[in-house]
Design a protein around this motif. Structure first.
Motif, PDB file in Angstrom:
ATOM      1  N   TRP A  10      -7.398 -28.282   2.454  1.00 14.81           N
ATOM      2  CA  TRP A  10      -7.852 -29.451   3.195  1.00 14.81           C
ATOM      3  C   TRP A  10      -7.367 -29.389   4.641  1.00 14.81           C
ATOM      4  N   LYS A  14      -6.666 -36.685   7.899  1.00 15.44           N
ATOM      5  CA  LYS A  14      -7.545 -37.313   6.917  1.00 15.44           C
ATOM      6  C   LYS A  14      -8.081 -38.622   7.489  1.00 15.44           C
ATOM      7  N   ASN A  17      -9.436 -45.081   5.357  1.00 14.79           N
ATOM      8  CA  ASN A  17     -10.456 -45.819   4.626  1.00 14.79           C
ATOM      9  C   ASN A  17     -10.204 -47.310   4.805  1.00 14.79           C
ATOM     10  N   ARG A  99      -7.894 -38.179  -1.013  1.00 13.31           N
ATOM     11  CA  ARG A  99      -9.203 -38.269  -0.370  1.00 13.31           C
ATOM     12  C   ARG A  99     -10.203 -38.794  -1.382  1.00 13.31           C
ATOM     13  N   GLN A 103     -14.969 -38.185   1.749  1.00 11.78           N
ATOM     14  CA  GLN A 103     -14.074 -37.574   2.745  1.00 11.78           C
ATOM     15  C   GLN A 103     -13.865 -36.089   2.450  1.00 11.78           C
ATOM     16  N   ALA A 104     -13.749 -35.754   1.159  1.00 14.54           N
ATOM     17  CA  ALA A 104     -13.565 -34.358   0.772  1.00 14.54           C
ATOM     18  C   ALA A 104     -14.775 -33.512   1.160  1.00 14.54           C
ATOM     19  N   ASP A 107     -14.734 -32.902   4.882  1.00 11.08           N
ATOM     20  CA  ASP A 107     -13.749 -31.869   5.199  1.00 11.08           C
ATOM     21  C   ASP A 107     -14.300 -30.462   4.982  1.00 11.08           C
ATOM     22  N   SER A 240     -11.605 -43.227  -4.532  1.00  9.90           N
ATOM     23  CA  SER A 240     -11.039 -44.059  -3.464  1.00  9.90           C
ATOM     24  C   SER A 240     -10.132 -45.156  -4.006  1.00  9.90           C
ATOM     25  N   GLY A 343     -16.843 -42.357   4.589  1.00 12.18           N
ATOM     26  CA  GLY A 343     -16.380 -41.014   4.276  1.00 12.18           C
ATOM     27  C   GLY A 343     -17.240 -39.924   4.868  1.00 12.18           C
TER      28      GLY A 343
END
Length: 444
Positions: A10, A14, A17, A99, A103-104, A107, A240, A343
């Motif tokens: 990752w 980050k 949220n 994450r 979001q992942a 990334d 989340s 995200g």
């Protein structure tokens, strides 16, 4: 040499949220008993389970039970087992990587790929919201005689309900959801008691039959059940909301959090299985066995429950449970919409704006169909919305399985070999079934 893109770790930074900023973390007792610690983690699983018992499930389960008896019980069971595995992976991603799935993806993937995944996810959320709009409108029509088209418009009011609940905190939302689930559970327990299902045919229905694949009509409803059960936006949501627990962000703390959060998820989904199975069992015991095999929607079911079961309470309980189901699902759909937009795109909208956009997207087709085609059209649209959900599922499942299986991303928490094989097998089954459905839909 640069690591393969699929296995890279990752990024250090980050994206924050807004849900975690709005809802303060739920404290976890450091030296509490197993029960106290577990109760602190209970909540996110219930919010996820709501998506597995929404009005879309009702439509597919009622149609499946009326037409094919107990045969599709096996599909509900298998779908639920798929859900338990996939939601566990979602919990793992949220707790270990800190994450959510959106979001992942941001990334890992190229911006163009992310944009496409976001579009697919928004379609899934709109399809889910469409089911909630139709379900709530049908419930208002059945209980109070409000015309479907007006019921669809009235569902806009829940925007203000969402705003009120979000201002009260995350535990408050979880309590409301738990209460509504209890209402649904009691309603269907009463319905099963009245319908007196046959035990042995019911148990036989838990064993998969070849006919489910070979019969196109049965397959269509089976995949609708799969889409209604394993919901793509739930994978984003769960990764989340598990982070709302204030567990120690250490390896030991994450191991404990993963254990309790997975237990919360699995038990909640087993409750969802009981409710889904109850809907199909009631439909099979009441309609299929009495020769009413053409009962394919919620309206027909409501109208026939009283004469077939001999009490008006059966229909009233049915309507109340449907209304509770629609309002419950509204809450999770709103939260998932916020998570997905933030995200993937890092766009923050006020909750009421986000909710209004999603609801309007759902209301427009529901209003048009309810005005032009009435009850029959809305019932067909409800089942179709679940098939759309199933078609979007692969685009959430594949990244989730890929991320949680990566040693570079998850370290010692990466999926074990047996779990990798199981997770990829589930993904492949979902993809194959959806491709087959697409073929049967285009070239019947």
């Amino acid at each position: 040499m640069e690591e393969n893109k699929q296995n890279r770790a990752w990024r250090k930074e980050k994206t924050s949220n807004s849900l975690h900023e709005v809802f303060s973390s739920v404290p976890i007792p450091e030296n509490g008993s197993f029960k106290k610690k577990f109760m602190a983690y209970v909540g996110p699983g219930l919010l996820i389970a709501v998506g597995y018992m929404d009005p879309g499930n009702w439509a597919t389960d009622i149609a499946g039970g009326a037409q094919f008896g107990y045969t599709l019980l096996s599909v509900i069971l298998i779908s639920n087992l798929f859900a338990i595995v996939l939601q566990h992976l979602s919990v793992k991603l949220g707790i270990v990587a800190e994450r959510d799935l959106a979001q992942a993806c941001k990334d890992h993937f190229h911006p163009v790929v992310n944009f496409i995944l976001w579009i697919f996810c928004e379609i899934a959320i709109a399809a889910c919201d469409l089911a909630e709009v139709i379900g709530s409108a049908i419930a208002l029509n059945l209980l109070f005689g409000i015309p479907l088209s007006w019921g669809v418009v009235i569902t806009i009011i829940d925007v203000f309900l969402i705003l009120f609940l979000q201002s009260r905190g995350f535990r408050y939302i979880e309590s409301i959801v738990g209460g509504l689930i209890f209402i649904i559970f009691v309603a269907f327990f009463y319905e099963i008691f009245l319908s007196k299902p046959e035990i042995f045919p019911m148990l036989k229905g838990l064993i998969p039959q070849k006919e489910i694949i070979t019969n196109p009509s049965m397959l269509y409803i089976a995949i609708g059940i799969l889409g209604a059960t394993v919901m793509p936006h739930n994978l984003y949501l769960h990764s989340s909301i598990v982070q709302t627990r204030n567990y120690p962000r250490t390896d030991e703390g994450k191991k404990e959090a993963l254990k309790f959060a997975s237990l919360d998820s699995s038990l909640s989904l087993m409750l969802a299985f009981v409710i889904n199975a109850a809907i199909l069992i009631i439909s099979a015991a009441t309609f299929h066995t009495s020769g009413n095999k053409d009962v394919a929607d919620i309206n027909d079911a409501y109208m026939l429950l009283t004469p077939l079961l001999g009490t008006t309470l059966a229909s009233i309980f049915f309507g109340i449970a449907l209304l509770a189901s629609g309002q419950n699902s509204t809450l999770t759909g709103t939260l998932a919409g916020q998570i997905v937009m933030e995200g993937f795109l890092s766009i923050r909208l006020k909750p009421w704006v986000r909710r209004l956009i999603t609801r309007l997207i759902a209301i427009i087709p529901a209003l048009i169909v309810s005005i032009l085609y009435g009850e029959k059209g809305t019932a067909e649209l409800l089942v179709f919305s679940q098939v759309i959900l199933s078609m979007q599922l692969s685009f959430a499942v594949v990244p989730l399985v890929m991320f949680t299986g990566s040693k570079a991303k998850m370290g010692e928490f990466a999926n074990k070999t047996w779990l990798k094989i199981l997770a990829w097998a589930i993904s492949i089954i979902i993809i194959i079934l959806n491709l087959y459905l697409l073929k049967e839909t285009i070239f019947p």
